[in-house]
Design an enzyme around this catalytic site. Structure first.
Site, mmCIF file in Angstrom:
data_model
loop_
_atom_site.group_PDB
_atom_site.id
_atom_site.type_symbol
_atom_site.label_atom_id
_atom_site.label_comp_id
_atom_site.label_asym_id
_atom_site.label_seq_id
_atom_site.Cartn_x
_atom_site.Cartn_y
_atom_site.Cartn_z
ATOM 1 C CG ASP A 51 -1.791 1.230 1.329
ATOM 2 O OD1 ASP A 51 -1.823 2.021 0.361
ATOM 3 O OD2 ASP A 51 -2.436 1.414 2.380
ATOM 4 C CD GLU A 130 34.314 13.599 7.608
ATOM 5 O OE1 GLU A 130 33.866 14.529 8.322
ATOM 6 O OE2 GLU A 130 35.446 13.621 7.099
ATOM 7 C CD GLU A 132 30.168 15.733 12.779
ATOM 8 O OE1 GLU A 132 31.309 16.076 12.435
ATOM 9 O OE2 GLU A 132 29.283 16.557 13.107
ATOM 10 C CD GLU A 212 33.382 15.711 15.537
ATOM 11 O OE1 GLU A 212 33.634 16.695 16.261
ATOM 12 O OE2 GLU A 212 33.828 15.615 14.376
ATOM 13 C CD GLU A 220 33.415 12.632 11.987
ATOM 14 O OE1 GLU A 220 33.172 13.711 12.559
ATOM 15 O OE2 GLU A 220 34.206 12.522 11.033
ATOM 16 C CG HIS A 269 31.690 17.508 7.633
ATOM 17 N ND1 HIS A 269 32.603 17.556 8.669
ATOM 18 C CD2 HIS A 269 30.762 18.460 7.919
ATOM 19 C CE1 HIS A 269 32.240 18.497 9.535
ATOM 20 N NE2 HIS A 269 31.124 19.048 9.093
ATOM 21 N NE ARG A 339 39.043 21.603 10.122
ATOM 22 C CZ ARG A 339 38.981 20.334 9.744
ATOM 23 N NH1 ARG A 339 37.804 19.765 9.564
ATOM 24 N NH2 ARG A 339 40.069 19.641 9.543
ATOM 25 C CD GLU A 358 35.319 18.132 4.847
ATOM 26 O OE1 GLU A 358 34.800 17.778 5.924
ATOM 27 O OE2 GLU A 358 36.418 18.723 4.781
ATOM 28 N NE ARG A 360 33.770 22.242 7.041
ATOM 29 C CZ ARG A 360 34.091 21.496 8.098
ATOM 30 N NH1 ARG A 360 34.673 20.321 7.914
ATOM 31 N NH2 ARG A 360 33.828 21.910 9.316
#
Length: 470
Positions: A51, A130, A132, A212, A220, A269, A339, A358, A360
């Site tokens: 369904d 990654e 977290e 972390e 993480e 990330h 960062r 990366e 982030r």
């Protein structure tokens, strides 16, 4: 495995139950089970009806039926069930046309990869997320007409230093200083190791695990790089394993982006690479030793960044993480080391095969199939149209003058703003019929109706602190 091999595996492992997993529209795994002897080779072709009107964001009640079609290459024995149970991830088909159902997130991911290959841009788009998350010892919450509250507790919580634990042995991470402490301050290392072992048993390789930055049990686990669809599959299986290992240990794991006020939130990330004929496409002699193609890929991510947030940061809670400070990636820019930028070019080895980008911005509340597909479509747009990313953000944002900082655009401040950005900028997602106007409209409708408006009309607990005696 092939269907024949799956059936042989069931007999060899004396499996009693087969469990079918599939992804709903918002991003929650669904499942149902059948007796193992009911699975045949025909099931892999014909599927099993269910369904679809009861799945969030899918069919209307007058056209409810859909088919789950198990994918034999995803078969594995569940490590948590009391009886031997084989699980398989499924694609969703229309029962009349037997075509892929357009609102199935996994089918969208498959179409994104096919579109990339049809253009000759690359033949592999690989991602390494990654994960977290927080591990709490107790969580309580309620939302009723007359009350609204939440309460989380953790033996690792910095707020618990004075609690009578009979005995309280100390060694609690300080808020914002939870990164990489050894045991006993990192009291969750054995639990994370067990999670990593369960992941390995299910064929999911991990690159690292650690405590972390935040207090209260933030952890993480980094997954190895995989092709887009397989990576999204592994994110879902990893969430399942992490939650169940925590629960079996008397704890609870959450991927909610910002469960603690005044401390770091949880992101996802995601490292990406592009390959063609087993050759890496990102390495070159440009900024961060990237190729022109790599810089164009960043240009696409930055150009469409506000719209991407609708999938990368898909909850109202996501935007409590995307605030200044706490290492949050809020600047729509790129950098080798800063960062605060949403795109980073990690310092890696000299080999061209190690070069990666990366992204982030995402958090683990994201539906990985939709997120990774949208990322790929932005990257392809950047490469096709040779979109330059502008100047990098290599300065410390706290050293910038206010007028200089004001020139750096930021991520949307709310889910509403992200959805408005998606409404204005989604043509790049429609190419190759990867996403459809129906998918975009349904996503925006669902998020506004079921999350934004639901939150807007309810009194917030903090409003009592602000206004009760006004």
């Amino acid at each position: 495995m092939t269907p024949k091999e799956v059936l042989a595996h069931i007999r060899q492992r004396e499996v009693t139950t087969v469990d079918f997993r599939f992804m709903d529209f918002p991003g929650v795994w669904q499942h149902f089970s059948i007796p193992a002897d009911a699975l045949t080779e025909e099931t892999f072709e014909e599927g099993i009806a269910f369904d679809g009107s009861s799945v969030v964001g899918w069919r209307a009640i007058n056209e409810a039926d859909l088919l789950v079609v198990p994918q034999p290459e995803t078969a594995l024995v569940d490590p948590f069930t009391a009886q031997p149970t084989l699980t398989m991830i499924c694609n969703i088909h229309d029962p009349i046309t037997h075509q892929d159902y357009t609102r199935d997130p996994r089918n969208i991911a498959r179409k994104a990869v096919s579109y990339m290959r049809s253009l000759g841009v690359a033949d592999r788009f690989m991602l390494a997320p990654e994960l977290e998350f927080f591990i709490f010892d107790d969580v309580r919450y309620a939302q009723n007409q007359h009350e609204a509250f939440y309460h989380v507790d953790s033996v690792e919580g910095a707020w618990n230093r004075g609690r009578a634990e009979q005995p309280n042995l100390g060694y609690k991470p300080v808020s914002g200083l939870g990164y990489f402490p050894c045991p006993p301050t990192d009291s969750l290392v054995n639990l994370r190791t067990e999670m990593s072992q369960r992941l390995a048993e299910c064929g999911i390789k991990t690159a690292a695990h650690f405590h972390e930055v935040a207090t209260g049990g933030q952890c993480e686990i980094d997954l190895d790089s995989q092709d887009l669809v397989e990576s999204a599959d592994q994110v879902m299986m990893a969430r399942y394993i992490i939650r169940n290992v925590a629960r079996n240990s008397g704890k609870t794991a959450t991927f909610m982006p910002k469960p603690l006020y005044g401390d770091n939130g949880s992101g996802m990330h995601t490292h990406l690479t592009l390959w063609k004929n087993d050759e890496p496409l990102l390495a070159g002699t440009g900024y961060g030793t990237l190729s022109d193609l790599g810089l164009y890929a960043i240009g696409g991510l930055l150009k469409h960044a506000p719209a991407l947030c609708a999938f990368a940061n898909p909850t109202t809670n996501s935007y409590k993480r995307l605030i200044e400070g706490f290492e949050a990636p809020t600047k729509l820019s790129y950098s080798r080391r800063n960062r605060a930028a949403i795109v980073r070019i990690p310092v890696s080895g000299a080999s061209p095969r190690s070069r990666r980008i990366e992204y982030r911005c995402p958090d683990s509340a994201a539906n990985p199939y939709l997120l990774f597909s949208a990322m790929l479509m932005a990257v392809v747009d950047g490469i096709q149209n040779k979109i330059r990313p502008g100047d990098p953000l290599d300065k410390d944002i706290y050293d910038l003058k206010p007028e200089e900082l004001a020139r750096v655009p930021t991520t949307p401040r709310t889910l509403t703003a992200s959805l408005e950005a998606l409404r204005a900028d989604h043509d790049f997602l429609l190419r190759g019929d990867v996403f459809t106007p129906d998918i975009i409209d349904t996503w925006i409708w669902y998020k506004i109706s079921n999350e934004i408006e639901a939150l807007r009309v309810r009194p917030h607990p903090y409003e009592f602190a602000l206004y009760y005696d006004i």
